[in-house]
Design a protein around this motif. Sequence first.
Motif, short mmCIF file in Angstrom:
data_model
loop_
_atom_site.label_atom_id
_atom_site.label_comp_id
_atom_site.label_asym_id
_atom_site.label_seq_id
_atom_site.Cartn_x
_atom_site.Cartn_y
_atom_site.Cartn_z
N ARG A 16 0.71 -1.45 -0.52
CA ARG A 16 -0.16 -0.36 -0.26
C ARG A 16 1.10 1.18 -0.32
O ARG A 16 0.71 2.04 -0.26
CB ARG A 16 -0.78 -0.03 1.41
N TRP A 20 0.89 4.91 -2.50
CA TRP A 20 0.78 5.97 -2.64
C TRP A 20 2.30 6.55 -2.98
O TRP A 20 1.65 8.04 -3.27
CB TRP A 20 1.21 5.91 -0.90
N ILE A 23 1.53 6.97 -6.37
CA ILE A 23 -0.18 8.33 -6.92
C ILE A 23 0.48 10.20 -6.02
O ILE A 23 0.78 10.62 -6.45
CB ILE A 23 -1.10 8.38 -6.01
N GLU A 179 -7.50 -3.00 -3.02
CA GLU A 179 -7.27 -1.61 -2.02
C GLU A 179 -6.48 -0.19 -3.51
O GLU A 179 -6.37 0.61 -3.37
CB GLU A 179 -6.65 -1.94 -0.95
N ASN A 180 -5.39 -1.12 -3.62
CA ASN A 180 -4.96 -0.70 -4.28
C ASN A 180 -5.22 0.26 -5.90
O ASN A 180 -4.93 1.11 -6.79
CB ASN A 180 -2.79 -0.79 -5.11
N LEU A 183 -7.72 2.32 -4.75
CA LEU A 183 -6.23 4.19 -4.92
C LEU A 183 -5.92 4.46 -5.45
O LEU A 183 -6.39 5.53 -5.82
CB LEU A 183 -4.92 3.97 -4.23
N TYR A 184 -5.87 4.12 -6.77
CA TYR A 184 -5.51 4.52 -8.15
C TYR A 184 -7.42 4.96 -8.47
O TYR A 184 -6.66 6.35 -9.77
CB TYR A 184 -4.87 3.49 -9.14
N HIS A 186 -8.75 6.23 -6.82
CA HIS A 186 -9.40 7.66 -6.00
C HIS A 186 -8.20 8.96 -7.10
O HIS A 186 -9.35 9.91 -7.13
CB HIS A 186 -9.46 7.88 -4.78
#
Lengths: 203, 536
Positions: A16, A20, A23, A179-180, A183-184, A186
């Motif tokens: 994770r 981040w 990102i 989850e990753n 995240l991407y 979002h």
Amino acid sequence: MTMNNMEEHRDDIGSRFGMWLFIFTELLLFAGLFLVYAVYRFLNRDAFQFAAEELNTFVGALNTVLLLASSATIAMSITALQKNKKVLSLGLLGFTVLVGLVFLVNKYFEWSLKIEHGLFPGSELLLEYGKGEVLFFGLYFFMTGLHALHIIVGLVFILVVFVRIQKGRINSENFVHLENAGLYWHLVDIIWIFLFPLFYLIT
Amino acid sequence: MINAKLERREPSFYDVSERKGILAWILSTDHKRIGLLYLYSIMSFFIIGAILGLLMKLELLAPGKTIMEAKTYNGVFTLHGIIMIFLIVIPGLPAVFGNFMLPILIGAKDVAFPRLNLLSWYIYIFGAILAVASQFMSGGPPDTGWTFYAPYSFKTTTNMLPAVLGAFVLGFSSILTGLNFIVTIHRMRAPGMTWLKMPLFPWTLYGTAWIQLLATPVIGITLLMTVGERIFNIGFFDPALGGDPILYQHLFWIYSHPAVYVMILPAMGAISEILPTFAQKTIFGYKAIIISTLAIAFVGYFVWGHHMFTSGMSGVALYVFSILTFLVAIPSGVKVFNWISTIYKGSINLKTPFYWAVSFIFVFMIGGLTGLVLGALATDVHVHDTHFVVAHFHFIVFGGVGFAFMGAIHYWFPKMFGRMYEETWANVGWLIFFIGFLTLYLPMFYLGIAGMPRRYFDYLPQFHGGNIISSLGAIVMIMGLVIIITNLVRSAKFGNPVESDNPWNGKTLEWTVESPPSLENFEEIPIIDKGPYDYE
């Protein structure tokens, strides 16, 4: 021998964390463009406001709503998987992909309309207007184009995760890749949240 | 050690692989093999880059056309820049020694994302092919210099696109390596290795990785804008379309100045590993070195404007950038004091890595202090875009990074290859190289102050003397280089097998593992209870 050991090594927090960091780099990539936008908007305020009226606020708003909805569904898909509801999770992911595709279709029609009207970089019509308009549409196509490219990458990412959930390799015990992907997605969403007002709303 | 050949406890990583031949290398996710892949690729490109450099010095042997036309010269200095900067010194130490040594130095089996690590190498090779191919495709080699300044970059009819895309792709590789290292350092340190028990090379890699991560995207987008400019005629930087070429320079240097610290920080880290070992003394000011590393990484972001003092900026901006540039010199100075204090009263072991390390300090100081001449507004106007600048950054980038790279490869050679390099030839090579280096670049300071501009294939007759000395220096330096590389390649194959896993009596973790290391580095993950340079 190596491969087995590598797969034993599992570090969800690290994974994770890596996402981040990635990102961050994506945000900085767009930051360069936002900087250029800021400089040229400052220098050509009136032209930018005039040019922005050419954009269709309704389509922009629709796309914003679509992306926000898809961000919600992918978040829900993670919770569903955590609660071991695989089918629901897959359904929500499928919906996310569908909405992403609708976004791209909207974008396609929006772009083709602009190009039909002769509003694209290098067109003769645009050159008659003035430098501010040239820059506005240059930035518009470049930034929304790069964003659309990120949507495509995000969709591919989600589809890979989709297949892996189906095969059971991503499950309620091991869902960091989902989850990753979330995240991407979002990230793609939040960049659009900034693009939308900058291009469509400031008129 | 009594045994001539060491008994191995575990097979060496060279001997363990599921695949055969070249596939064992190009499909391996082992950090050591990937580090060596980078080493071989970087060395090959370095030879090309060095030959291009030599060709330029031969052209400058006499005024007027000597061996090439002006256009060819433009292409040669552009490719020399692209290869040396993007293919060698930026990936250089992190990709080779970072990959090979970082996991071992922090007591880990591998980096956090081994497959991503291999992917970075492929991306690197892909970018390298694009950059080098631009030279040979129809349209002619790019002639803008490695900085791709607007408006040259969109006006030139040469192969700009592959070169710019190549640099973009290489940036991607750099980002992924940085990301990998940050997560590795955060998550995979051996039990007991707190942040302040971590050796200094990993610390500098950590600082470097953050710069790679946070600065590289900016050049990525800038290069993409240049591509958009050329293909779609967008006009970001074209005044005729409302753009501003100075804005390109800002964006370019927002990355490319921090990139200098991507180059030099790991070099400083390698020196900080070598000196305590060869002085057999704890490093002086361990914490000061860490703080100065992070300070350089941080302040380095805010000094890019000093590349543009003559481009047109407001007076206030000029002062601010100048002051910040002077500030960034302080942590570099702190490091030099630390290194000198480390060897002071040490029990010095005069071996090749030590020679490289102390000559590093010498050339780095010259490079650093002449940087202040360029950071000061009044003097910069005089020497901007002259040979003085060329001499300055070669002292830092080649003298700094290159010397540290050479020091590091000799230092870790027995660990990486399980054999010892030939000491006499290594020292002879170093001496010839060092003399050649000084003869090559010192006259350029004089030439620059006297007013000889950079990037011209021709010059006025009064600069002839200095250029002859400089070109002779280039030939001497290349001779030294040939000796060094031949010796290293030969020793890797035929050198004497190491007699001990710890030939230098080093205290960091890499000296506790076998030479060459086993596949998993450690039989058992060590538990750390003391600092890295424990010579007390």
